[in-house]
Design an enzyme around this catalytic site. Structure first.
Site, short mmCIF file in Angstrom:
data_model
loop_
_atom_site.label_atom_id
_atom_site.label_comp_id
_atom_site.label_asym_id
_atom_site.label_seq_id
_atom_site.Cartn_x
_atom_site.Cartn_y
_atom_site.Cartn_z
N GLU A 115 -14.61 78.44 -17.18
CA GLU A 115 -13.33 78.66 -17.64
C GLU A 115 -13.51 78.92 -19.52
O GLU A 115 -12.63 79.88 -19.77
CB GLU A 115 -12.51 77.56 -17.74
CG GLU A 115 -12.01 77.25 -16.26
CD GLU A 115 -11.03 77.98 -15.60
OE1 GLU A 115 -10.41 78.81 -16.47
OE2 GLU A 115 -10.75 77.85 -14.51
N LYS A 153 -7.24 78.79 -26.78
CA LYS A 153 -6.22 78.29 -25.98
C LYS A 153 -5.12 77.76 -26.50
O LYS A 153 -3.83 78.09 -26.33
CB LYS A 153 -6.74 77.48 -24.93
CG LYS A 153 -5.46 76.75 -23.91
CD LYS A 153 -5.99 76.44 -22.49
CE LYS A 153 -4.76 76.19 -21.75
NZ LYS A 153 -5.18 75.57 -20.50
N GLU A 156 4.35 80.42 -20.24
CA GLU A 156 3.76 81.33 -19.56
C GLU A 156 4.73 82.53 -19.23
O GLU A 156 4.72 83.00 -17.94
CB GLU A 156 3.03 80.75 -18.33
CG GLU A 156 1.96 82.02 -17.67
CD GLU A 156 1.18 81.14 -16.50
OE1 GLU A 156 0.56 80.00 -16.86
OE2 GLU A 156 1.03 81.88 -15.74
N ARG A 204 -0.02 83.57 -22.01
CA ARG A 204 -0.63 82.69 -21.25
C ARG A 204 -1.19 83.17 -19.85
O ARG A 204 -1.90 82.56 -19.43
CB ARG A 204 0.43 81.47 -21.20
CG ARG A 204 -0.45 80.20 -20.75
CD ARG A 204 0.45 78.76 -21.05
NE ARG A 204 -0.57 77.94 -20.58
CZ ARG A 204 -0.14 76.57 -20.56
NH1 ARG A 204 0.92 76.20 -21.26
NH2 ARG A 204 -1.18 75.48 -20.28
N ASN A 219 -5.16 83.45 -16.47
CA ASN A 219 -5.24 83.35 -15.05
C ASN A 219 -6.36 84.56 -14.88
O ASN A 219 -6.58 84.75 -13.50
CB ASN A 219 -3.77 84.06 -14.39
CG ASN A 219 -3.07 82.94 -14.49
OD1 ASN A 219 -3.33 81.64 -14.70
ND2 ASN A 219 -1.61 83.14 -14.81
N HIS A 225 -8.35 82.08 -6.56
CA HIS A 225 -7.62 80.91 -5.71
C HIS A 225 -7.66 81.38 -4.30
O HIS A 225 -7.56 80.53 -3.69
CB HIS A 225 -6.05 81.09 -6.08
CG HIS A 225 -5.79 80.50 -7.41
ND1 HIS A 225 -4.73 80.54 -8.24
CD2 HIS A 225 -6.57 79.15 -8.05
CE1 HIS A 225 -4.99 79.71 -9.56
NE2 HIS A 225 -6.07 78.89 -9.24
#
Ligand code: GLY
Length: 369
Positions: free
Chosen positions: A189, A231, A241, A245, A249, A256
């Site tokens: 991340e 962040k 978001e 934001r 992703n 995912h």
């Protein structure tokens, strides 16, 4: 304290909060906490695994400082992130007569953080809480920005709320005992946010990955500070978001889908790492990222031990189907963050996301290396 970063949400001035980064906050916790507790009751929600030695030592400090508290400990695995555990926590709080002035101190990894944040968001219509993340993933991502959630049978994080904490306290000492796999899980991340927002920090990771993997405090401190600052800046500009934001992703649309493909038998960060590779390839096919930058990303992730070989075996048609079922897909179209170069997202017409046709996703899987 080594550093302090602020999340300022303009629409909710009173909810601006500090993120403190330190080595050994636990040494002086009662003093730090007293500023936040005032006359409130304190509820500590934590992972059973942390009860010993951290919480035991902390409890004694609280007793010495005459602070009233209760401890609720749960299993920190993903299977706890549901309505049943949430209700069990709430019932314990009701039985202990915890009122709406209480402070919830959430100490743990991402599951405890998301779940505890959601308890705080809804208990008596919302109480104050502080995040104390204990894994790298939670330090750089889930504890910052006020996203709280639980899972249900339809998917992950489908029920939740935006509920900003009072403060976030990051103690890098927790990382000393974090297993290597979990360190890498969080590092992905960190790399994700650097690829989207800051080339110089991406270069730092490329040049210092050995130190990071050896738990060097200085290197860890640098990447945590930069990732959290970036962040915090994004969340300050776009709490809910709407656009910016969504940068966070990057790698997650495919990531995912891969988590689902592997029936969640893959760590989130590892799935996102593979997602970053495929989404970078897509950016290259679409004419943005150079082959050199794409290979630099693949190279870095491989050095961290991400095994990309399996990507060749994957049934791309299934991945596309999972992407279409994702909560971020709209009207049967798949949207993604497309990077223009390392450190910069393609953000035109005020839209951070771009529609990616299924045939490009298929091509990306075929042409990976
Ligand atoms: N983990 C992505 C976000 O906080 O928006």
């Amino acid at each position: 304290m080594l550093s302090q970063i602020f999340v300022n949400i303009p629409a909710r001035e009173q909810e601006s909060y500090p993120i403190s980064i330190d080595l050994g906050i636990f040494g002086n916790w009662p003093n730090w906490l007293k500023k936040h507790i005032q006359s409130r009751q304190l509820v500590i929600l934590t992972d059973k695994k942390l009860l010993n030695p951290y919480i035991r030592q902390f409890k004694q400090q609280l007793l010495d400082a005459k602070i009233n508290f209760i401890v609720i400990s749960i299993n920190g695995g993903e299977s706890s992130k549901n309505q049943v555990t949430k209700e069990a926590i709430e019932m314990k709080m009701f039985r202990a007569r915890i009122d709406r002035d209480a402070l919830l101190l959430v100490i743990g990894g991402g599951v405890i953080g998301d779940l505890g944040g959601f308890v705080a968001a809804t208990y008596m219509r919302g109480i104050k809480y502080i995040q104390v993340p204990t894994t790298l993933l939670a330090m750089v991502d889930s504890s910052v920005g006020g996203k709280t959630a639980i899972n249900n049978e339809y998917g992950k994080n489908l029920i939740g709320a935006f509920w900003q904490p009072q403060a976030v306290a990051i103690d890098i000492k927790f990382l000393n005992t974090l297993p290597k796999q979990q360190l890498i899980n969080g590092l992905i991340e960190v790399i994700k946010i650097f690829i989207t927002c800051e080339k110089s920090s991406y270069d730092f990771v490329t040049n210092n990955f050995n130190k990071i993997l050896a738990y060097d405090n200085e290197a860890l401190l640098f990447i945590i500070q930069r990732a959290v600052s970036l962040k915090a800046e994004i969340v300050s500009q776009d709490e809910k978001e709407q656009n910016l934001r969504k940068y966070l992703n990057f790698g997650h649309t495919i990531g995912h889908a891969l988590e689902k493909y592997y029936d969640f038998n893959i760590l989130h960060g590892y799935a996102v790492a593979l997602g970053i590779i495929v989404e970078s390839k897509i950016a290259q096919i679409m004419g943005f990222l150079t082959q050199e930058s794409y290979l630099s990303i693949v190279n870095l992730l491989q050095k961290l031990g991400i095994d990309c070989k399996d990507l060749h075996e994957i049934d791309a048609a299934k991945i596309i189907q999972y992407c279409l079922n994702d909560k971020k897909a709209k009207a049967d179209k798949i949207y993604m963050i497309i990077i223009r170069q390392i450190g910069m997202v393609q953000n035109d017409k005020n839209s951070a996301v771009h529609e990616v046709p299924a045939k490009i996703i298929k091509r990306a899987f075929k042409q990976l290396f």
